[in-house]
Scaffold this motif. Structure first.
Motif, PDB file in Angstrom:
ATOM      1  N   PHE A 139       0.759  -1.411   0.103  1.00  0.00           N
ATOM      2  CA  PHE A 139      -0.004   0.175  -0.122  1.00  0.00           C
ATOM      3  C   PHE A 139       0.873   1.253   0.084  1.00  0.00           C
ATOM      4  N   LEU A 140       2.176   1.150  -0.358  1.00  0.00           N
ATOM      5  CA  LEU A 140       2.964   2.238  -0.147  1.00  0.00           C
ATOM      6  C   LEU A 140       2.635   3.245  -1.371  1.00  0.00           C
ATOM      7  N   GLU A 193       4.304   6.284  -3.872  1.00  0.00           N
ATOM      8  CA  GLU A 193       5.511   6.954  -4.461  1.00  0.00           C
ATOM      9  C   GLU A 193       5.577   8.346  -3.633  1.00  0.00           C
ATOM     10  N   LYS A 232      -6.473  -5.378  -2.034  1.00  0.00           N
ATOM     11  CA  LYS A 232      -5.548  -4.385  -2.874  1.00  0.00           C
ATOM     12  C   LYS A 232      -6.293  -3.383  -3.650  1.00  0.00           C
ATOM     13  N   ASN A 269      -7.524   0.662  -3.678  1.00  0.00           N
ATOM     14  CA  ASN A 269      -7.189   1.652  -4.849  1.00  0.00           C
ATOM     15  C   ASN A 269      -8.336   2.240  -5.346  1.00  0.00           C
ATOM     16  N   CYS A 327      -0.767   3.265 -10.698  1.00  0.00           N
ATOM     17  CA  CYS A 327      -1.499   2.502 -10.096  1.00  0.00           C
ATOM     18  C   CYS A 327      -3.021   2.804 -10.409  1.00  0.00           C
TER      19      CYS A 327
HETATM   20  C1  UGA Z   1      -1.465   4.761  -4.842  1.00  0.00           C
HETATM   21  C2  UGA Z   1      -1.940   4.426  -3.244  1.00  0.00           C
HETATM   22  O1  UGA Z   1      -2.240   5.525  -2.767  1.00  0.00           O
HETATM   23  C3  UGA Z   1      -1.140   3.444  -2.501  1.00  0.00           C
HETATM   24  O2  UGA Z   1      -1.660   3.290  -1.498  1.00  0.00           O
HETATM   25  C4  UGA Z   1      -0.847   2.359  -3.270  1.00  0.00           C
HETATM   26  O3  UGA Z   1       0.141   1.516  -2.550  1.00  0.00           O
HETATM   27  C5  UGA Z   1      -0.237   2.779  -4.491  1.00  0.00           C
HETATM   28  O4  UGA Z   1      -1.096   3.549  -5.439  1.00  0.00           O
HETATM   29  C6  UGA Z   1      -0.101   1.195  -5.508  1.00  0.00           C
HETATM   30  O5  UGA Z   1      -1.130   0.705  -5.692  1.00  0.00           O
HETATM   31  O6  UGA Z   1       0.909   0.890  -5.760  1.00  0.00           O
HETATM   32  P1  UGA Z   1       0.436   6.572  -5.684  1.00  0.00           P
HETATM   33  O7  UGA Z   1      -0.099   6.115  -7.056  1.00  0.00           O
HETATM   34  O8  UGA Z   1       2.017   6.362  -5.537  1.00  0.00           O
HETATM   35  O9  UGA Z   1      -0.237   5.568  -4.752  1.00  0.00           O
HETATM   36  O10 UGA Z   1      -0.028   7.983  -5.416  1.00  0.00           O
HETATM   37  P2  UGA Z   1      -0.997   8.885  -4.504  1.00  0.00           P
HETATM   38  O11 UGA Z   1      -0.325   9.506  -3.622  1.00  0.00           O
HETATM   39  O12 UGA Z   1      -2.150   7.771  -3.861  1.00  0.00           O
HETATM   40  O13 UGA Z   1      -1.612   9.832  -5.495  1.00  0.00           O
HETATM   41  C7  UGA Z   1      -2.177   9.289  -6.907  1.00  0.00           C
HETATM   42  C8  UGA Z   1      -2.877  10.232  -7.795  1.00  0.00           C
HETATM   43  O14 UGA Z   1      -4.058  10.707  -7.040  1.00  0.00           O
HETATM   44  C9  UGA Z   1      -2.023  11.608  -7.942  1.00  0.00           C
HETATM   45  O15 UGA Z   1      -2.048  11.942  -9.043  1.00  0.00           O
HETATM   46  C10 UGA Z   1      -2.414  12.644  -7.167  1.00  0.00           C
HETATM   47  O16 UGA Z   1      -2.290  13.938  -7.478  1.00  0.00           O
HETATM   48  C11 UGA Z   1      -4.228  12.253  -7.151  1.00  0.00           C
HETATM   49  N1  UGA Z   1      -4.757  12.831  -5.960  1.00  0.00           N
HETATM   50  C12 UGA Z   1      -4.530  12.210  -4.704  1.00  0.00           C
HETATM   51  C13 UGA Z   1      -5.734  13.776  -6.268  1.00  0.00           C
HETATM   52  O17 UGA Z   1      -5.922  13.920  -7.159  1.00  0.00           O
HETATM   53  N2  UGA Z   1      -6.594  14.143  -4.989  1.00  0.00           N
HETATM   54  C14 UGA Z   1      -6.221  13.701  -3.869  1.00  0.00           C
HETATM   55  O18 UGA Z   1      -7.209  14.086  -3.073  1.00  0.00           O
HETATM   56  C15 UGA Z   1      -5.277  12.570  -3.486  1.00  0.00           C
END
Ligand code: UGA
Length: 440
Positions: A152-153, A155, A204, A208, A260
């Protein structure tokens, strides 16, 4: 414990380094010899805050090594983590060829009892598939167990997330294997859930997809706010105080990118369909997300008119801050739309520019936000890097040809920006609430 981690992408390398730091002996395996060399020299092939230091420390202390020799790593280890990529195929289903290949090699190299732990994001049923492949390839009837341990990490905060997970999910059909993995994670002192394989695999994707749903949900609300003179930031804030909803992942903006959410929601929709269920909910999450970039560019066009010959500056290119990852980054779609409309595009990102340059050589890459602003007709905030929070906006406004600010992540205070003399657009934040009349 002796551990092999196969695949040195975000998940694999961070997992390997963290397990080494907890005192285990870790062999990181990758088919890419250049990556393996870099890791053995203490250079992380990916940009992730804190990773280099942790990598170097564990190399120096002899707990971690990288190799291309998977069979050797399997023979040496008790637990083997599969952390290889599962890129989407044309149908949106994850391509399991790397997982299959690793399972086959594990089968061939089996020399005693092993626990094979799948950390790659894979559809429900993959654990059984891995088990069958290993059985087909093993030369001797050595025992093994397959476990699903989804990751669940995030980036950009991968080390922190791995050391402080909200929960650890261990899906295993054999309690003996589950207890070994519980031991491995015990030093983290975090909540652990032991489930069967299928449950862990679904947890998982369900997680997501739910996070992506929250983002698309608030973006749908943002569109309504824009039409009615409401402010989505306040709506989200008030919603979030309800403990059943929470504040996280309710930031309206350009939508989600990365390796993801887009891929996983698509894959989940396909899985649901495969079991003759209705995928509409999941498809809608993606449809709302796809509409974000065109909607944003339409706002720029509304303000500037014909974009032919206009200069648009972009702040941030990575799919989110603290990473150089541009997979499914909203910036790419926005650049494509702006160029198509005839605009000249300038851009700056603290780390992601070298990745975007080969895709869009015609963009003018700048050294900082001020250079982007020079002679621009519009400045658009795409990725909310910290260094964009406290810019000298007086200097920015003076440098611009026209002071138009488009805030794709609602980073700035609309009133302050308007006071500073900007035309300000924030996603889901009405230009001037007094101009609106609600329709009843
Ligand atoms: C995501 C999940 O948060 C992790 O828990 C999971 O392990 C990971 O996918 C995976 O499956 O490997 P990640 O893709 O690294 O992590 O990034 P996030 O921080 O979740 O952001 C994803 C996208 O959503 C970004 O483009 C961010 O800008 C966008 N976002 C996030 C929004 O537009 N609004 C929000 O309120 C939050």
């Amino acid at each position: 414990m002796k551990i092999a981690v196969v695949g040195t992408g975000y998940v694999g390398l961070v997992t390997g380094v963290v397990f080494a730091d907890l005192g285990n002996e870790v062999l990181c395996v990758d088919i890419d010899a250049a990556k393996v060399d870099a890791i053995n020299k203490g250079q992380s092939p990916i940009y992730e805050p804190g990773l280099d230091e942790l990598l170097q420390r564990n190399l120096e202390e002899g707990r971690l090594r990288a190799t291309t020799d998977l069979a050797h790593a399997v023979r040496e280890s008790e637990v083997i983590f599969i952390c290889v990529g599962t890129p989407p195929t044309e149908t949106g289903e994850p391509d399991l060829k790397y997982v299959d290949a690793v399972a086959a090699e594990i089968g061939c190299a089996l020399n005693g009892y092993k626990i094979v732990v799948n950390k790659s994001t894979v559809p429900v049923g993959t654990g059984d598939r891995v088990r069958r492949i290993i059985e087909q390839h093993r030369a001797e009837p050595h025992e093994f167990d397959v476990v699903s341990n989804p990751e669940f990490l995030r980036e950009g905060s991968a080390i922190h997330d791995t050391l402080n997970p909200d929960r650890i999910v261990i899906g295993a059909d054999n309690p003996r294997a589950a207890m070994r993995i519980v031991e491995l994670y015990a030093p983290l002192e975090r909540p652990m859930l032991i489930t069967n394989l299928a449950t862990a695999e679904i947890i998982k994707y369900a997680s997501n997809a739910f996070l992506a749903l929250k983002i698309s949900y608030i973006n749908a609300i943002a569109d309504l706010c824009e039409r009615t003179g409401a402010d989505v930031v306040q709506v989200a804030k008030a919603m979030g105080y309800d403990q059943r909803i929470g504040h996280a992942f309710l930031q309206a903006g350009l939508g989600f990118g990365g390796s993801c959410f887009p891929k996983d929601v698509q894959a989940f929709a396909r899985t649901v369909q495969r079991y003759q269920l209705d995928p509409t909910l999941f498809q809608t999450i993606l449809d709302i997300n796809h509409a974000r970039a065109p909607h944003f560019v339409a706002q720029i066009r509304n303000r500037l008119g014909d974009l032919q010959g206009k200069v648009v500056g972009l702040l941030g290119l990575a799919f989110k801050p603290n990473t150089d990852d541009i997979r499914e980054a909203r910036a790419l779609e926005i650049i494509r739309l702006l160029l198509q409309a005839g605009a000249t595009v300038k851009a700056y990102d603290p780390v992601a520019m070298p990745r975007v340059q080969p895709l869009f050589p015609e963009v003018r890459y700048c050294r900082n936000a001020y250079e982007v602003a020079e002679n621009a007709d519009a400045l658009a905030l795409i990725t909310e890097w910290n260094e964009f929070r406290q810019l000298n906006f007086e200097r920015i406004r003076q440098a611009m040809r026209q002071p138009n600010l488009f805030d794709g992540r609602n980073l700035y205070d609309p009133q302050r920006m308007r006071k500073l003399g900007f035309y300000y657009y924030g996603v889901g934040r009405a230009a001037d609430p007094s101009e609106f009349k609600t329709v009843l």
